[in-house]
Scaffold this motif. Structure first.
Motif, short mmCIF file in Angstrom:
data_model
loop_
_atom_site.label_atom_id
_atom_site.label_comp_id
_atom_site.label_asym_id
_atom_site.label_seq_id
_atom_site.Cartn_x
_atom_site.Cartn_y
_atom_site.Cartn_z
N THR A 70 -51.86 -3.79 50.05
CA THR A 70 -50.98 -2.63 50.07
C THR A 70 -51.72 -1.35 49.70
N GLU A 71 -52.81 -1.48 48.94
CA GLU A 71 -53.57 -0.30 48.54
C GLU A 71 -54.12 0.44 49.75
N GLY A 72 -54.47 -0.31 50.79
CA GLY A 72 -55.08 0.33 51.96
C GLY A 72 -54.17 1.28 52.70
N VAL A 73 -52.85 1.14 52.50
CA VAL A 73 -51.90 1.95 53.26
C VAL A 73 -51.89 3.40 52.77
N LEU A 74 -51.82 3.60 51.46
CA LEU A 74 -51.64 4.95 50.93
C LEU A 74 -52.78 5.44 50.04
N HIS A 75 -53.63 4.55 49.57
CA HIS A 75 -54.75 4.98 48.74
C HIS A 75 -55.77 5.76 49.58
N THR A 76 -56.38 6.75 48.98
CA THR A 76 -57.43 7.49 49.69
C THR A 76 -58.78 6.79 49.58
N ASP A 77 -58.95 5.98 48.55
CA ASP A 77 -60.20 5.22 48.38
C ASP A 77 -60.08 3.89 49.11
N ILE A 78 -60.16 3.95 50.44
CA ILE A 78 -60.00 2.74 51.23
C ILE A 78 -61.16 1.77 51.01
N ALA A 79 -62.34 2.30 50.83
CA ALA A 79 -63.50 1.42 50.58
C ALA A 79 -63.29 0.59 49.33
N GLY A 80 -62.78 1.22 48.27
CA GLY A 80 -62.50 0.49 47.04
C GLY A 80 -61.41 -0.54 47.22
N ALA A 81 -60.36 -0.17 47.96
CA ALA A 81 -59.27 -1.11 48.22
C ALA A 81 -59.78 -2.33 48.97
N ASN A 82 -60.64 -2.11 49.95
CA ASN A 82 -61.18 -3.23 50.72
C ASN A 82 -62.10 -4.12 49.88
N ALA A 83 -62.86 -3.51 49.01
CA ALA A 83 -63.74 -4.29 48.14
C ALA A 83 -62.92 -5.17 47.19
N ARG A 84 -61.86 -4.61 46.63
CA ARG A 84 -61.01 -5.40 45.73
C ARG A 84 -60.30 -6.52 46.49
N LEU A 85 -59.90 -6.24 47.72
CA LEU A 85 -59.27 -7.27 48.54
C LEU A 85 -60.23 -8.42 48.79
N ALA A 86 -61.46 -8.09 49.18
CA ALA A 86 -62.45 -9.12 49.45
C ALA A 86 -62.69 -9.99 48.21
N ALA A 87 -62.75 -9.36 47.05
CA ALA A 87 -62.97 -10.11 45.81
C ALA A 87 -61.79 -11.03 45.50
N ALA A 88 -60.57 -10.55 45.75
CA ALA A 88 -59.38 -11.34 45.46
C ALA A 88 -59.27 -12.56 46.38
N ILE A 93 -57.98 -19.79 50.24
CA ILE A 93 -57.55 -19.94 51.64
C ILE A 93 -57.26 -18.59 52.28
N LEU A 94 -57.31 -17.52 51.50
CA LEU A 94 -57.03 -16.18 52.03
C LEU A 94 -58.26 -15.63 52.75
N ARG A 95 -58.03 -15.05 53.93
CA ARG A 95 -59.11 -14.39 54.67
C ARG A 95 -58.80 -12.90 54.68
N PRO A 96 -59.68 -12.06 54.13
CA PRO A 96 -59.37 -10.64 53.97
C PRO A 96 -59.47 -9.86 55.28
N PHE A 97 -58.48 -9.00 55.51
CA PHE A 97 -58.46 -8.06 56.62
C PHE A 97 -58.41 -6.65 56.02
N GLY A 98 -59.53 -5.96 56.05
CA GLY A 98 -59.60 -4.64 55.45
C GLY A 98 -58.84 -3.59 56.24
N THR A 99 -58.53 -2.51 55.57
CA THR A 99 -57.85 -1.38 56.21
C THR A 99 -58.85 -0.35 56.66
N VAL A 100 -58.59 0.25 57.82
CA VAL A 100 -59.40 1.37 58.30
C VAL A 100 -58.46 2.45 58.80
N ASN A 101 -58.72 3.68 58.40
CA ASN A 101 -57.95 4.84 58.86
C ASN A 101 -58.88 5.72 59.69
N PRO A 102 -58.72 5.76 61.01
CA PRO A 102 -59.64 6.51 61.86
C PRO A 102 -59.55 8.02 61.71
N LEU A 103 -58.61 8.50 60.90
CA LEU A 103 -58.54 9.94 60.62
C LEU A 103 -59.24 10.28 59.31
#
Length: 283
Positions: A70-88, A93-103
């Motif tokens: 959920t952090e990837g949706v509204l957080h401005t630090d998307i890189a940090g959100a994706n790193a925390r997701l990968a760690a979690a 059995i969870l496979r992480p799908f990071g967020t990317v905002n092309p804007l």
């Protein structure tokens, strides 16, 4: 007891039968393509930790679940959100799908990190929350960049029912009419739609166009009695996957959607795990 609680109770009572049937019909296990970690900004989920969510999934025969944050949706630090997701998700059995905002600035680096640093199989994008449309150039650029790195692109068409939107967070539904044309410009592009709702599922001509383009769908927001069966009858070529939108939807509701549909063994296997496996294939 309100309607949501009544449905949840009914789902739990039926869960044992459904889970047993799922295990019997799908010895390879089940892949849930639509999981989210974290609390949405205006509501908490029942899963107080990834471990709680994983235990529920395992109990129902899920062997792999694709999770975004959920952090990837509204957080401005998307890189940090994706790193925390990968760690979690590590060693689960969870496979992480990071967020990317092309804007966002340097979004190409976010794509690179998802693929190279975190070894993610795909990314999840939120056009309505990030302010662009599927027909826009930023999406085309993102699709090309993700495809070049072998990433599946999951497009979240909505996060919650528009009738329950907080007024501050009211966003339009994502129009995917232009998606087949965008994919045609990017050979090898792989796209999955999440939370398509009746806006997509009710439109047979649109579904047929999406199917011909090779778009994958999941069933979390598919409604109606024998909905999966009906969808495959209307559009036999539809690439339908299992998805629950947990923990914001009742997981057992997705299982019941399979249980109430008369599917052939081949159709059931495709929905439970086959199409999801295909979605991750680079062939």
């Amino acid at each position: 007891m309100n309607r949501r609680d009544l449905f949840a109770r009914s789902a739990f009572l039926a869960a044992g039968t459904v889970a047993g049937r799922a295990a019997a019909e799908a010895p390879e296990g089940m892949i849930d393509t639509n999981i989210t970690l974290g609390d949405w900004v205006v509501r908490r989920s029942w899963a107080d930790s990834p471990a709680t969510l994983i235990a529920r999934l395992r109990r129902h025969g899920v062997t792999s679940a694709w999770a975004a944050s959920t952090e990837g949706v509204l957080h401005t630090d998307i890189a940090g959100a994706n790193a925390r997701l990968a760690a979690a998700c590590a060693d689960t059995i969870l496979r992480p799908f990071g967020t990317v905002n092309p804007l966002a600035p340097d979004w190409e680096e976010d794509v690179r990190r998802c693929a190279e640093t975190h070894r993610m199989p795909g990314i999840r994008v939120f056009p309505s929350y990030h302010g662009y449309n599927v027909e826009d150039a930023p999406f085309a650029q993102l699709l090309a960049a993700a495809t070049a790195r072998g990433l599946l692109v999951q497009v979240a068409l909505t996060i919650e029912d528009e009738r329950s939107h907080n007024p501050v967070l009211t966003v339009p539904f994502v129009n995917v009419a232009a998606l087949p044309e965008q994919m045609a410009k990017v050979p090898g592009a792989r796209v999955m739609l999440l939370n398509a709702t009746s806006r997509v599922f009710a439109g047979t001509p649109l579904l047929a166009r999406l199917a011909r383009a090779g778009v994958f769908l999941e069933i979390a927001t598919l409604e109606g009695v024998a909905g999966v069966e009906g969808l495959l009858a209307r559009v036999p070529g539809a690439r339908v996957c299992f998805g629950s939108h947990s923990p914001y939807f009742v997981f057992e509701a997705a299982l019941l959607k399979l249980d109430e549909s008369e599917l052939t063994p081949a159709q059931a296997a495709a929905v439970r795990h086959g199409n999801a496996t295909l979605a991750l294939s680079r062939a």
